[in-house]
Scaffold this motif. Sequence first.
Motif, short mmCIF file in Angstrom:
data_model
loop_
_atom_site.label_atom_id
_atom_site.label_comp_id
_atom_site.label_asym_id
_atom_site.label_seq_id
_atom_site.Cartn_x
_atom_site.Cartn_y
_atom_site.Cartn_z
N PHE A 158 0.73 -1.17 0.04
CA PHE A 158 -0.15 0.18 0.15
C PHE A 158 0.92 1.24 0.02
O PHE A 158 0.55 2.34 -0.67
N ASN A 159 1.93 1.26 0.82
CA ASN A 159 2.73 2.49 0.80
C ASN A 159 3.55 2.63 -0.66
O ASN A 159 3.94 3.66 -1.02
N LEU A 160 3.55 1.45 -1.49
CA LEU A 160 4.20 1.77 -2.87
C LEU A 160 3.12 2.49 -3.37
O LEU A 160 3.70 3.21 -4.14
N TYR A 161 1.81 2.32 -3.32
CA TYR A 161 0.84 3.21 -4.13
C TYR A 161 1.12 4.61 -3.51
O TYR A 161 0.76 5.59 -4.28
N VAL A 162 1.28 4.71 -2.15
CA VAL A 162 1.30 6.01 -1.66
C VAL A 162 2.58 6.72 -2.15
O VAL A 162 2.47 7.92 -2.59
N TRP A 163 3.75 6.27 -2.45
CA TRP A 163 4.62 6.75 -2.95
C TRP A 163 4.51 6.90 -4.60
O TRP A 163 5.12 8.02 -4.91
N PHE A 164 3.85 6.14 -5.07
CA PHE A 164 3.67 6.27 -6.55
C PHE A 164 2.66 7.75 -6.62
O PHE A 164 3.02 8.65 -7.47
N GLU A 165 1.86 7.89 -5.63
CA GLU A 165 0.98 9.14 -5.66
C GLU A 165 1.75 10.31 -5.37
O GLU A 165 1.85 11.66 -6.16
N VAL A 166 2.83 10.07 -4.41
CA VAL A 166 3.70 11.47 -4.23
C VAL A 166 4.41 11.84 -5.28
O VAL A 166 4.47 13.02 -5.74
N LEU A 167 5.08 10.90 -6.00
CA LEU A 167 5.96 11.23 -7.30
C LEU A 167 4.99 11.83 -8.32
O LEU A 167 5.68 12.56 -9.14
N LEU A 168 3.77 10.99 -8.36
CA LEU A 168 3.08 11.66 -9.58
C LEU A 168 2.32 13.00 -9.29
O LEU A 168 2.41 13.67 -9.93
N ILE A 169 2.02 13.29 -8.06
CA ILE A 169 1.73 14.58 -7.85
C ILE A 169 2.79 15.62 -8.03
O ILE A 169 2.48 16.84 -8.72
N SER A 170 3.99 15.29 -7.77
CA SER A 170 5.05 16.28 -7.79
C SER A 170 5.39 16.19 -9.33
O SER A 170 5.83 17.41 -9.85
N SER A 171 5.32 15.10 -10.11
CA SER A 171 5.42 15.12 -11.64
C SER A 171 4.67 16.08 -12.38
O SER A 171 4.86 16.56 -13.42
N PHE A 172 3.17 16.10 -11.86
CA PHE A 172 2.30 16.96 -12.51
C PHE A 172 2.57 18.47 -12.30
O PHE A 172 2.57 19.25 -13.47
N GLY A 173 3.13 18.82 -11.17
CA GLY A 173 3.60 20.51 -10.85
C GLY A 173 4.72 20.46 -11.83
O GLY A 173 4.86 21.60 -12.52
N LEU A 174 5.64 19.67 -12.01
CA LEU A 174 6.81 19.78 -12.98
C LEU A 174 6.44 19.96 -14.42
O LEU A 174 6.91 20.54 -15.21
N LEU A 175 5.35 19.17 -14.84
CA LEU A 175 4.86 18.96 -16.19
C LEU A 175 4.43 20.27 -16.53
O LEU A 175 4.33 20.65 -17.83
N ILE A 176 3.67 20.85 -15.84
CA ILE A 176 2.79 22.22 -16.22
C ILE A 176 3.40 23.35 -15.84
O ILE A 176 2.92 24.51 -16.12
N GLU A 214 2.11 26.71 -20.46
CA GLU A 214 1.82 26.70 -21.90
C GLU A 214 0.85 25.80 -22.32
O GLU A 214 0.56 24.87 -21.76
N ARG A 215 0.15 26.26 -23.48
CA ARG A 215 -0.96 25.33 -24.20
C ARG A 215 -0.46 23.89 -24.29
O ARG A 215 -1.27 22.97 -24.06
N GLU A 216 0.68 23.95 -24.92
CA GLU A 216 1.15 22.43 -25.19
C GLU A 216 1.63 21.67 -23.84
O GLU A 216 1.06 20.54 -23.65
N GLN A 217 2.02 22.31 -22.83
CA GLN A 217 2.31 21.60 -21.65
C GLN A 217 0.99 21.26 -20.96
O GLN A 217 0.94 20.09 -20.49
N LEU A 218 -0.25 21.97 -21.02
CA LEU A 218 -1.25 21.59 -20.55
C LEU A 218 -2.13 20.34 -20.97
O LEU A 218 -2.68 19.82 -20.37
N ASP A 219 -1.78 20.43 -22.37
CA ASP A 219 -2.40 19.65 -23.19
C ASP A 219 -1.65 18.15 -22.86
O ASP A 219 -2.19 16.95 -22.70
N GLY A 220 -0.44 18.28 -22.89
CA GLY A 220 0.48 16.94 -22.46
C GLY A 220 -0.11 16.35 -21.08
O GLY A 220 0.15 15.26 -20.78
#
Length: 531
Positions: free
Chosen positions: A152-170, A174-180
Amino acid sequence: MAGKTDYHVDLAQALVLKAPAAADYLVVAPLVIGFLFGAICLMSRKNTDRQPYIAIAGLVLMLAADLGLFWHVWQNGTVVMTMGRWLPPFGITFAADMLGATFALTAGIVGLAGGVYALRDVGRTGRRYGFYPFLLLMMAGVTAAFLTGDIFNLYVWFEVLLISSFGLLILGSEREQLDGATKYAFLNLIATTLFLLAVAYLYGTFGTLNMADISRKAAKMRETGPLFTIAVLFLFAFGMKAAAFPVNFWLPASYHTPRIVVSALFAGLLTKVGVYALLRVFLMLFPVERDMLAGTIAIIAGATMVLGAMGALAQNDIRRMLGYLVISGIGMMLAGLALGSETGLTGAVFYAVHSMVVMTALYFLAGIVGRRMNGFSLATAGGLYSQAPWLAGIALVLLLSVSGLPPFSGLWAKVYLVKASLDVGAWWLAFSILLTGLLTTIAVGRTFAFSFWRERQADDGEGSEAPAGTSGFVTASLVALTALTVAAGLYPEPLIQVSDRIASELLAPAGYVDTVFPPQGPQQTEVQSQQ
């Protein structure tokens, strides 16, 4: 009527009564450092000049902790620490074996290189909007995912890295970033939902989420529990996160949109967490189900690697081409999982470490090339050899390495995978690996020829240089990662030894389980209490 009664309370049945060795704290040190320095960067967000150096200091400390942990595990075997002094499976366990320690160390190297590269790739606006806090949070999530002993904590850490990756992605909005980011978020949300469903089924079946506990109970549950169904859910969820065929279309639609340093870190780290989860779950929790699904995984692996290489061959944008090469590499790692032999797993682990370093370096290279060409299109590329012969030399090394050609690190992993395929008569899988290498060589050779050998017209900006394109920080990051792939190619024995040991541990998870649950049972220390 009050009286005095003597009785014994055996706390050793539930609690760890002996203080852990100081070196064991290295299991959680990278996580603590990542969150601590991320918080400091967040508090310093208005000081955009100081913030990067705070973050780099944190990344250096994380790498030092990862290196210390790797050496500790190499010398002493699997290291276990359970939170709150509770004995497993009651407490949340962190367990570092050679697989987790090696992946964490490689991630630390890549993360530090990305932090240094970002000194020139990320400007004040990006810093003010949280690049470095997001980076440290993502690094903490990635490292913790490699070291957790609880599903379950593997799931939690997946969520932690995904939340941070969303922030880095946008970052930049820019329009292209938001679409991606929309495509990235939607597909990962589906994968996360499937992951959570699989975890719920797992807990309903076993009554525990400790991976070592599940491993030792699985043999008794196969007659009554839906283990095959759970295994298929995990395969689909982790396959989507790793960008395996046929659920890989989100990656080339999103990895070309953010800043180059963000794309580089994503390519080097995020998909490898999915591969790590597949290796951990299928070889420790569901080895029988892995045998049943081996043919399916092999087909997925072959399709992923070949179609990824074909996709790279069809691209005219350097960033998109690299995204398909990331996908192709995932197929190589899945081939080792499908084969399930020690040789195959050695090749898969070697390739994973190689891919973390080389794909990150290739994106760094693409950033320099894009700055010098004022874009990433091969249609307008050319003339870079005359501008920077040293850059052409680095490019040739990295492109040969990702193709699996000698004398660089990509060669040895493919040798092991081809040998493992032929050992079991899977000639078609060996052919797929070799065909992928050929297609990749053509794709990267085309990129090299267009970018470096072809003459560029003067009105396309030949001879112009972007200010940050060849700064010392950018060059240092690229050269350091390139040196690693050269060293691993010319002197592969250390990495082969590590990969061999990891393969042996994956095929014999009893050692991991016995470290979490010692055969002699809990400590028998008794504490006397008087009332």
